[in-house]
Each structure stands twice: as structure tokens, then as C-alpha cells.
Design a protein around this motif. Structure first.
Motif, PDB file in Angstrom:
ATOM      1  N   ASN A  47     -30.481  33.785  -6.636  1.00  0.00           N
ATOM      2  CA  ASN A  47     -30.396  33.550  -7.883  1.00  0.00           C
ATOM      3  C   ASN A  47     -29.059  33.152  -8.656  1.00  0.00           C
ATOM      4  O   ASN A  47     -29.053  32.139  -9.334  1.00  0.00           O
ATOM      5  CB  ASN A  47     -31.016  34.846  -9.092  1.00  0.00           C
ATOM      6  N   LYS A  48     -28.202  34.078  -8.240  1.00  0.00           N
ATOM      7  CA  LYS A  48     -26.537  33.671  -8.682  1.00  0.00           C
ATOM      8  C   LYS A  48     -26.506  32.374  -8.040  1.00  0.00           C
ATOM      9  O   LYS A  48     -25.665  31.542  -8.842  1.00  0.00           O
ATOM     10  CB  LYS A  48     -25.729  34.681  -8.104  1.00  0.00           C
ATOM     11  N   ALA A  49     -26.589  32.095  -6.963  1.00  0.00           N
ATOM     12  CA  ALA A  49     -26.345  30.926  -6.132  1.00  0.00           C
ATOM     13  C   ALA A  49     -26.661  29.871  -6.949  1.00  0.00           C
ATOM     14  O   ALA A  49     -26.083  28.558  -7.271  1.00  0.00           O
ATOM     15  CB  ALA A  49     -26.603  30.916  -4.490  1.00  0.00           C
ATOM     16  N   ALA A  50     -28.346  29.848  -7.432  1.00  0.00           N
ATOM     17  CA  ALA A  50     -28.827  28.751  -8.165  1.00  0.00           C
ATOM     18  C   ALA A  50     -28.144  28.339  -9.451  1.00  0.00           C
ATOM     19  O   ALA A  50     -27.907  27.461  -9.800  1.00  0.00           O
ATOM     20  CB  ALA A  50     -30.330  29.233  -8.293  1.00  0.00           C
ATOM     21  N   MET A  51     -27.846  29.690 -10.068  1.00  0.00           N
ATOM     22  CA  MET A  51     -27.248  29.490 -11.608  1.00  0.00           C
ATOM     23  C   MET A  51     -25.881  28.866 -11.381  1.00  0.00           C
ATOM     24  O   MET A  51     -25.413  27.958 -12.187  1.00  0.00           O
ATOM     25  CB  MET A  51     -27.103  31.065 -12.008  1.00  0.00           C
ATOM     26  N   ASP A  52     -25.272  29.350 -10.446  1.00  0.00           N
ATOM     27  CA  ASP A  52     -23.784  28.802 -10.343  1.00  0.00           C
ATOM     28  C   ASP A  52     -23.814  27.197  -9.881  1.00  0.00           C
ATOM     29  O   ASP A  52     -22.856  26.706 -10.606  1.00  0.00           O
ATOM     30  CB  ASP A  52     -23.104  29.559  -9.169  1.00  0.00           C
ATOM     31  N   VAL A  68     -27.879  21.401  -4.852  1.00  0.00           N
ATOM     32  CA  VAL A  68     -27.930  22.616  -4.220  1.00  0.00           C
ATOM     33  C   VAL A  68     -28.644  23.569  -4.838  1.00  0.00           C
ATOM     34  O   VAL A  68     -29.257  24.694  -4.511  1.00  0.00           O
ATOM     35  CB  VAL A  68     -26.480  23.194  -4.363  1.00  0.00           C
ATOM     36  N   ALA A  69     -28.574  23.508  -6.358  1.00  0.00           N
ATOM     37  CA  ALA A  69     -29.523  24.469  -7.312  1.00  0.00           C
ATOM     38  C   ALA A  69     -30.861  24.473  -6.803  1.00  0.00           C
ATOM     39  O   ALA A  69     -31.539  25.501  -6.812  1.00  0.00           O
ATOM     40  CB  ALA A  69     -29.088  24.021  -8.639  1.00  0.00           C
ATOM     41  N   ALA A  70     -31.498  23.321  -6.595  1.00  0.00           N
ATOM     42  CA  ALA A  70     -32.855  23.170  -6.593  1.00  0.00           C
ATOM     43  C   ALA A  70     -33.502  24.048  -5.403  1.00  0.00           C
ATOM     44  O   ALA A  70     -34.256  24.810  -5.947  1.00  0.00           O
ATOM     45  CB  ALA A  70     -33.188  21.823  -6.592  1.00  0.00           C
ATOM     46  N   PRO A  71     -33.080  23.808  -4.243  1.00  0.00           N
ATOM     47  CA  PRO A  71     -33.542  24.747  -3.203  1.00  0.00           C
ATOM     48  C   PRO A  71     -33.451  26.212  -3.491  1.00  0.00           C
ATOM     49  O   PRO A  71     -34.080  27.040  -2.918  1.00  0.00           O
ATOM     50  CB  PRO A  71     -33.050  24.148  -1.982  1.00  0.00           C
ATOM     51  N   LYS A  72     -32.366  26.778  -3.861  1.00  0.00           N
ATOM     52  CA  LYS A  72     -32.031  27.927  -4.279  1.00  0.00           C
ATOM     53  C   LYS A  72     -33.026  28.377  -5.429  1.00  0.00           C
ATOM     54  O   LYS A  72     -33.385  29.614  -5.073  1.00  0.00           O
ATOM     55  CB  LYS A  72     -30.492  28.102  -4.688  1.00  0.00           C
ATOM     56  N   PHE A  73     -33.363  27.819  -6.409  1.00  0.00           N
ATOM     57  CA  PHE A  73     -34.590  28.271  -7.498  1.00  0.00           C
ATOM     58  C   PHE A  73     -35.610  28.399  -6.576  1.00  0.00           C
ATOM     59  O   PHE A  73     -36.599  29.158  -6.958  1.00  0.00           O
ATOM     60  CB  PHE A  73     -34.268  27.185  -8.468  1.00  0.00           C
ATOM     61  N   LEU A  74     -35.976  27.409  -5.780  1.00  0.00           N
ATOM     62  CA  LEU A  74     -37.321  27.617  -4.889  1.00  0.00           C
ATOM     63  C   LEU A  74     -37.394  28.766  -3.965  1.00  0.00           C
ATOM     64  O   LEU A  74     -38.279  29.303  -3.812  1.00  0.00           O
ATOM     65  CB  LEU A  74     -37.516  26.167  -4.045  1.00  0.00           C
ATOM     66  N   GLU A  75     -35.893  29.155  -3.730  1.00  0.00           N
ATOM     67  CA  GLU A  75     -35.811  30.210  -2.699  1.00  0.00           C
ATOM     68  C   GLU A  75     -36.279  31.477  -3.505  1.00  0.00           C
ATOM     69  O   GLU A  75     -36.972  32.587  -3.094  1.00  0.00           O
ATOM     70  CB  GLU A  75     -34.671  30.175  -1.882  1.00  0.00           C
ATOM     71  N   VAL A  76     -35.710  31.432  -4.759  1.00  0.00           N
ATOM     72  CA  VAL A  76     -36.090  32.641  -5.593  1.00  0.00           C
ATOM     73  C   VAL A  76     -37.468  32.784  -5.996  1.00  0.00           C
ATOM     74  O   VAL A  76     -38.049  33.919  -5.792  1.00  0.00           O
ATOM     75  CB  VAL A  76     -35.237  32.365  -7.024  1.00  0.00           C
ATOM     76  N   TYR A  77     -38.333  31.806  -6.336  1.00  0.00           N
ATOM     77  CA  TYR A  77     -39.358  31.840  -6.494  1.00  0.00           C
ATOM     78  C   TYR A  77     -40.338  32.232  -5.291  1.00  0.00           C
ATOM     79  O   TYR A  77     -41.222  33.039  -5.408  1.00  0.00           O
ATOM     80  CB  TYR A  77     -39.929  30.200  -6.669  1.00  0.00           C
TER      81      TYR A  77
END
Length: 341
Positions: free
Chosen positions: A31-36, A45-54
Motif C-alpha cells: 500500500n505504501k509503495a502504491a501511494m508513494d 508502478v502504482a497500478a500493479p501495486k494497488f492490484l497487489e493490495v487488492y
């Protein structure tokens, strides 16, 4: 596309996974990586990180599609059209609306208001350290899902898919102006001209002051000899609403003049065998050019450095025997052609 507003952190995860420290740490890290990445506008970079959170939340029993939505938004901003289309399609098909309830409370000591998951919020009610317990329901993002997916599909030239999505969206949101506009574009790009014209007429019935729709209707009408006269009316209406509408003047000129090459060929054929008939056609041609003259002059006035406007005006002045103006336009044409080299 609407601007992203991503201020939501994973509040509930620490409580939901309190006994799963490794999972919770992985969740918070993603989540931090996605927001950053989002805050740095590094959407790829944010897109797959938010998908990882999901996916992490879903694996642990929480199917919170808001993070899939964030992933889709970031894929769209990163111009990763295929991934964005895939996510938006899944969100729409799942019935996702984005509506959720936010639970807030104020810590008395600091005076700060924070958002909590429902369970924690209910628990804090029992504490004397918190006050101002409030709930707020977020608005639906469902219309935005249809609008954005329609845009993505149209930009990707997936016109038939766009038509299906737009029609589905309008069935739920019949007064959505953006989807109505997209529908016209989708019908046109998919080659469904009859539906395109019908949609334009429907929109003009609701808003007769839309110059662009009058112009588009004129373009379609001008393609059919049977509706050529209607095209002139539509172009004139567009100009009435938008006096500097250069494209409308241009198309009006072409509509009034008609198929000039065909007319010239017919005149040349009749010159030797039926000179009187040829003379009648010559006069009719000159009359058409005289009628087109004021529209050509306004086209030139709107776009004085458009070589097409200058050339057309030169030819009209030649046919209507205005030698001085023809020479002026000839010089202007040479000037513009010289600059273009």
C-alpha cells in the motif's frame, strides 16, 4: 478522465490481520509503495501495486474492489490501455459502484479526526478518549466507470465493444451527457451511420444550440445526394450558432458547389454537340459559385493562413470574373506555399 483522489490508507488491515504479522507487513508495504508511486505520478508502478493490495486483501477474505479501481485508474493514467480496459470491464461486470461508508471519530487529546473500519469505530465508541463519531457515504463512481471504459475502447479503436458498453451504460444512466456524446462517436467510428445520424438528431432535439452536432449532421447529410439540401441547412445552423466555425463554412462551400469535376466534364461533352445546353450548365455553375462566395470569404476570414481556403477563394473569384481579388488570392497562395516548403 477524472482526477484521481487517493488519500485512503489501509486502516482495517492491522485489525483484520492482527495475528498474521507477515501478511499485514506485506499489505502495508504494498500500500505504501502504491501511494508513494501515485504521489510521484509514477502511475506505471502504482497500478500493479494497488492490484497487489487488492489481491492480498482478497486472499485474506476482504474483496475490497476500491483497490482494483485505483489500479485501473493508474493503468489508464499510465496509458496501459489493455490492462485498464481489463480492470474496468471486470469492475462493471461485477456491479462495483464504489459506494462505501467512511467511519470517523475525533481523538479528544489531539483534536485530530481519523477514519476507521467499522469494527474499530464501534469499539472506540466505548472509549472516553474519542468523540464526534460520524459516518459518511461516498458517491457512486459507476457512471465514471462507463465513461472511462468507453473512452479507452474508442481510443483503442475497439468501436463495437465501445458501442456495447455505452448502450449498457445509457440503460442505467439515460441522461449521462458524456455517454451520449461517446455514443455518437462510437456509431460513427463503427460505420453505423444510420444510428449516428439518429443519435445526432435526438441530441439536437434536446439541445438545438449545439453547433458541433449541427455540423456533424451536415457532414453526414452531405454524403447523400438525397439530403444535400438538408446539409446546407445544418451547416448554416452551425454557423449561426458559431460565426467563426471554419469547418462549417468549408463544408458549406463544397455542398453548394457540388461535384464540380462532374459538372465541368458534362459541359465539355456538350460544347460541340449541344452548345446551348452547355451554356445553361455554365451559367448554373457560375450561379453556384456566386452562392458559395460569401461562405468561402468567411472561411478565409476564420482561417486566413489556410492554403485550402485561399485556393478555393482564388478559383471562385476566377469563375465569377473578379480578376483583382483572384490576383490577390493567387499571391497569398504563393506566399503560403513558399512558407510550407
Amino acid at each position: 478522465m477524472k482526477k484521481l483522489i487517493l488519500s485512503i490508507a489501509i486502516i482495517s488491515s492491522a485489525f483484520a490481520f492482527g495475528q498474521k504479522k507477515d501478511t499485514n507487513a506485506q499489505l502495508q508495504e504494498a500500500n505504501k509503495a502504491a501511494m508513494d508511486a501515485y504521489n510521484a505520478k509514477n502511475y506505471a508502478v502504482a497500478a500493479p501495486k494497488f492490484l497487489e493490495v487488492y489481491n492480498l486483501l482478497k486472499t485474506n477474505g476482504q474483496d475490497d474492489k476500491v483497490y482494483m479501481y485505483y489500479a485501473g485508474l493508474n493503468y489508464a493514467l499510465a496509458n496501459n490501455v489493455d490492462e485498464a480496459i481489463k480492470i474496468y470491464t471486470e469492475l462493471i461486470n461485477s456491479g462495483y459502484t464504489g459506494v462505501q461508508t467512511n467511519y470517523t471519530a475525533k481523538e479528544k487529546k489531539s483534536g485530530q479526526v481519523a477514519t476507521y473500519d467499522k469494527g474499530t469505530w464501534e469499539m472506540l465508541k466505548k472509549s472516553a478518549d474519542y468523540s464526534d463519531f460520524k459516518t459518511e457515504q461516498t458517491p457512486s463512481v459507476e457512471p465514471d466507470l462507463y465513461e472511462t471504459l468507453s473512452t479507452l475502447l474508442l481510443n483503442a479503436k475497439k468501436n463495437d465493444e465501445a458501442v456495447a458498453v455505452i448502450e449498457k451504460g445509457l440503460a442505467k444512466f439515460p441522461n449521462n451527457a458524456k455517454l451520449k456524446d461517446f455514443q455518437s462517436t462510437a456509431y460513427y467510428q463503427s460505420g453505423n451511420t444510420d444510428k449516428f445520424v439518429a443519435t445526432l438528431k435526438e441530441q439536437l432535439a434536446k439541445n438545438p444550440n449545439d453547433a458541433t452536432n449541427w455540423y456533424n449532421l451536415g457532414v453526414m447529410q452531405s454524403k447523400n445526394p438525397a439530403t444535400a439540401a438538408d446539409a446546407e441547412v445544418s451547416f448554416k445552423k452551425a454557423i449561426e450558432l458559431k460565426p467563426d466555425f471554419a469547418n462549417a463554412y468549408q463544408n458549406l462551400v463544397y455542398s453548394v458547389i457540388g461535384e464540380d469535376d462532374k459538372a465541368v466534364a458534362e459541359i465539355n461533352t456538350l460544347r460541340k454537340t449541344k452548345p446551348d445546353d452547355a451554356t445553361k450548365l455554365i451559367e448554373a455553375r457560375k450561379e453556384r459559385f456566386n452562392k458559395a462566395l460569401p461562405y468561402a470569404e468567411n472561411w478565409y476570414k476564420a482561417l486566413p493562413n489556410d492554403v485550402n481556403a485561399v485556393t478555393m477563394l482564388k478559383e471562385i473569384y476566377s469563375i465569377t470574373k473578379n480578376q483583382a481579388k483572384m490576383a490577390e488570392m493567387k499571391a497569398k497562395e504563393a506566399e503560403l506555399q513558399g512558407k510550407a516548403k
